[in-house]
Design a protein around this motif. Structure first.
Motif, PDB file in Angstrom:
ATOM      1  N   LEU A 238       0.822  -1.211   0.000  1.00  0.00           N
ATOM      2  CA  LEU A 238       0.000   0.000   0.000  1.00  0.00           C
ATOM      3  C   LEU A 238       0.859   1.266   0.000  1.00  0.00           C
ATOM      4  CD1 LEU A 238      -2.857  -0.890   2.524  1.00  0.00           C
ATOM      5  CD2 LEU A 238      -2.960  -0.886   0.027  1.00  0.00           C
ATOM      6  N   PHE A 239       1.902   1.264   0.832  1.00  0.00           N
ATOM      7  CA  PHE A 239       2.727   2.467   0.946  1.00  0.00           C
ATOM      8  C   PHE A 239       3.705   2.622  -0.213  1.00  0.00           C
ATOM      9  CE2 PHE A 239       1.613   2.282   5.554  1.00  0.00           C
ATOM     10  CZ  PHE A 239       1.064   3.555   5.649  1.00  0.00           C
ATOM     11  N   GLU A 240       4.238   1.523  -0.715  1.00  0.00           N
ATOM     12  CA  GLU A 240       5.272   1.614  -1.748  1.00  0.00           C
ATOM     13  C   GLU A 240       4.695   1.732  -3.153  1.00  0.00           C
ATOM     14  OE1 GLU A 240       7.856  -1.740  -1.339  1.00  0.00           O
ATOM     15  OE2 GLU A 240       8.320  -1.301   0.755  1.00  0.00           O
ATOM     16  N   GLU A 241       3.538   1.112  -3.398  1.00  0.00           N
ATOM     17  CA  GLU A 241       2.998   1.089  -4.749  1.00  0.00           C
ATOM     18  C   GLU A 241       1.735   1.936  -4.904  1.00  0.00           C
ATOM     19  OE1 GLU A 241       3.008  -2.616  -6.874  1.00  0.00           O
ATOM     20  OE2 GLU A 241       4.357  -3.526  -5.406  1.00  0.00           O
ATOM     21  N   VAL A 242       0.729   1.659  -4.082  1.00  0.00           N
ATOM     22  CA  VAL A 242      -0.534   2.385  -4.239  1.00  0.00           C
ATOM     23  C   VAL A 242      -0.360   3.872  -3.931  1.00  0.00           C
ATOM     24  CG1 VAL A 242      -2.941   2.530  -3.486  1.00  0.00           C
ATOM     25  CG2 VAL A 242      -1.843   0.301  -3.747  1.00  0.00           C
ATOM     26  N   LEU A 243       0.554   4.187  -3.011  1.00  0.00           N
ATOM     27  CA  LEU A 243       0.811   5.595  -2.677  1.00  0.00           C
ATOM     28  C   LEU A 243       1.988   6.153  -3.488  1.00  0.00           C
ATOM     29  CD1 LEU A 243       0.203   5.821   1.159  1.00  0.00           C
ATOM     30  CD2 LEU A 243      -0.843   7.255  -0.594  1.00  0.00           C
ATOM     31  N   ASP A 244       1.995   5.834  -4.779  1.00  0.00           N
ATOM     32  CA  ASP A 244       3.046   6.365  -5.652  1.00  0.00           C
ATOM     33  C   ASP A 244       2.565   7.577  -6.445  1.00  0.00           C
ATOM     34  OD1 ASP A 244       1.284   5.241  -7.442  1.00  0.00           O
ATOM     35  OD2 ASP A 244       2.739   3.919  -8.400  1.00  0.00           O
ATOM     36  N   GLY A 245       1.386   8.081  -6.111  1.00  0.00           N
ATOM     37  CA  GLY A 245       0.813   9.222  -6.811  1.00  0.00           C
ATOM     38  C   GLY A 245      -0.296   8.862  -7.782  1.00  0.00           C
ATOM     39  N   ARG A 246      -0.534   7.573  -7.976  1.00  0.00           N
ATOM     40  CA  ARG A 246      -1.553   7.155  -8.945  1.00  0.00           C
ATOM     41  C   ARG A 246      -2.968   7.595  -8.548  1.00  0.00           C
ATOM     42  NH1 ARG A 246      -0.965   0.710  -8.432  1.00  0.00           N
ATOM     43  NH2 ARG A 246       1.217   1.367  -8.255  1.00  0.00           N
ATOM     44  N   ASN A 247      -3.182   7.797  -7.254  1.00  0.00           N
ATOM     45  CA  ASN A 247      -4.514   8.206  -6.779  1.00  0.00           C
ATOM     46  C   ASN A 247      -4.576   9.682  -6.383  1.00  0.00           C
ATOM     47  OD1 ASN A 247      -5.641   5.648  -7.076  1.00  0.00           O
ATOM     48  ND2 ASN A 247      -5.054   5.007  -5.012  1.00  0.00           N
ATOM     49  N   ALA A 248      -3.588  10.446  -6.795  1.00  0.00           N
ATOM     50  CA  ALA A 248      -3.498  11.845  -6.365  1.00  0.00           C
ATOM     51  C   ALA A 248      -4.364  12.748  -7.242  1.00  0.00           C
ATOM     52  CB  ALA A 248      -2.052  12.312  -6.358  1.00  0.00           C
ATOM     53  N   TYR A 249      -5.637  12.446  -7.279  1.00  0.00           N
ATOM     54  CA  TYR A 249      -6.609  13.300  -7.962  1.00  0.00           C
ATOM     55  C   TYR A 249      -7.967  13.058  -7.329  1.00  0.00           C
ATOM     56  CZ  TYR A 249      -7.872   8.991 -10.455  1.00  0.00           C
ATOM     57  OH  TYR A 249      -8.255   7.706 -10.760  1.00  0.00           O
ATOM     58  N   ILE A 250      -8.865  14.006  -7.478  1.00  0.00           N
ATOM     59  CA  ILE A 250     -10.184  13.894  -6.873  1.00  0.00           C
ATOM     60  C   ILE A 250     -11.235  13.670  -7.956  1.00  0.00           C
ATOM     61  CG2 ILE A 250      -9.547  15.309  -4.888  1.00  0.00           C
ATOM     62  CD1 ILE A 250     -11.104  17.620  -6.163  1.00  0.00           C
TER      63      ILE A 250
END
Length: 285
Positions: A238-250
């Protein structure tokens, strides 16, 4: 546009019914006078994801199902298990399926495809980090202790409130307008984890320090606390892959589903601070 009563769907099995989202889904459905069966190992009848022999009794007599897979759709084997559950539910005559899925998780989206191709009425709610991870999950103790270390820096996350998720699930069960819809839900703005912690500190009037550490150091810290290796692997993912900026939009999908804005993190922080759950001295009593 048919509602829940008109389509005669009055019995809902809520898997993960004691968890963050499932508990709220169950409560909100019950408040509407809808019969709810909790799907968990401690319930009667019991439901165990790892024991398919428990599924039939839990599914019997149900019209609809809320699927929240534990621990997460990203773990190995989840697609196959949920696929089998969907087939069992179809055999049991389940009419409506609401799936809690994960943003930015390839494995979760494979599960979505299974449901989409199952020839059933479905609604998919795709979410990532919850506001309540800070108040009901493993991040609670560090917040209460005033010191949080995580292996994540300046990546923005649009934290979503679980009450918004539950409201969409209930809407999906009570109105056929949500059939065949996929809602990718977010909060109204991006926050880094450090900024989220700062908002909690402000709401509580407490000093809460945030420190970014390496993934290796975080894994070592979890091992010191005797966290199981499979859980360490999942959290690291979760921290290394999912939180790589891929979800950084609303998105505006909360509004699209409910006709209102998503709850802001600051509102969540104020409401939760008032409950006292983050007070260090409260944790010690």
């Amino acid at each position: 546009m048919k509602n829940f009563q008109e389509i005669n769907t009055k019995q809902v099995l809520v898997l993960g019914g004691t968890g963050k989202t499932g508990r709220r889904v169950a409560e909100k459905l019950s408040q509407l006078g809808i019969s709810v069966r909790i799907g968990s190992r401690s319930a009667t009848p019991s439901f165990d994801w790892l024991d398919s022999s428990t599924w039939g009794t839990a599914l019997e007599g149900m019209d609809a199902i809320y699927i929240s897979y534990q621990p997460d759709l990203a773990v190995p084997g989840a697609v196959d298990v949920v696929s089998s559950l969907i087939e069992s539910a179809k055999t049991a005559g389940i009419l409506k399926y609401v799936l809690l899925s994960g943003r930015g998780e390839e494995e979760a989206q494979l599960t979505e495809q299974v449901l989409m191709n199952a020839s059933v009425n479905y609604t998919i709610i795709r979410a990532s980090w919850f506001n309540q991870n800070f108040s009901e999950g493993y991040l609670l103790d560090p917040i209460a202790g005033g010191y949080m270390t995580l292996p994540v820096g300046d990546v923005g996350e649009p934290f979503i409130d679980v009450d918004d998720i539950a409201d969409i699930a209930v809407a999906a069960f009570t109105n056929t307008a949500h059939d065949g819809k996929l809602y990718e839900v977010t909060g109204p703005r991006l926050l880094t984890f450090k900024e989220a912690v700062q908002e909690i500190a402000s709401a509580t009037g407490r000093n809460i320090h945030y420190e970014q550490i390496s993934s290796q150091d975080y894994q070592q810290m979890m091992r010191q606390y005797e966290v199981p290796e499979d859980a360490i692997g999942f959290i690291s993912y979760l921290f290394e892959e999912v939180l790589d900026g891929r979800n950084a939009y609303i998105t505006d999908d909360v509004f699209r589903a409910l006709g209102r804005k998503a709850k802001d993190f600051s509102e969540f922080a104020r409401e939760t601070a008032a409950s006292g759950v983050w007070e260090g001295e409260l944790k010690e009593n």
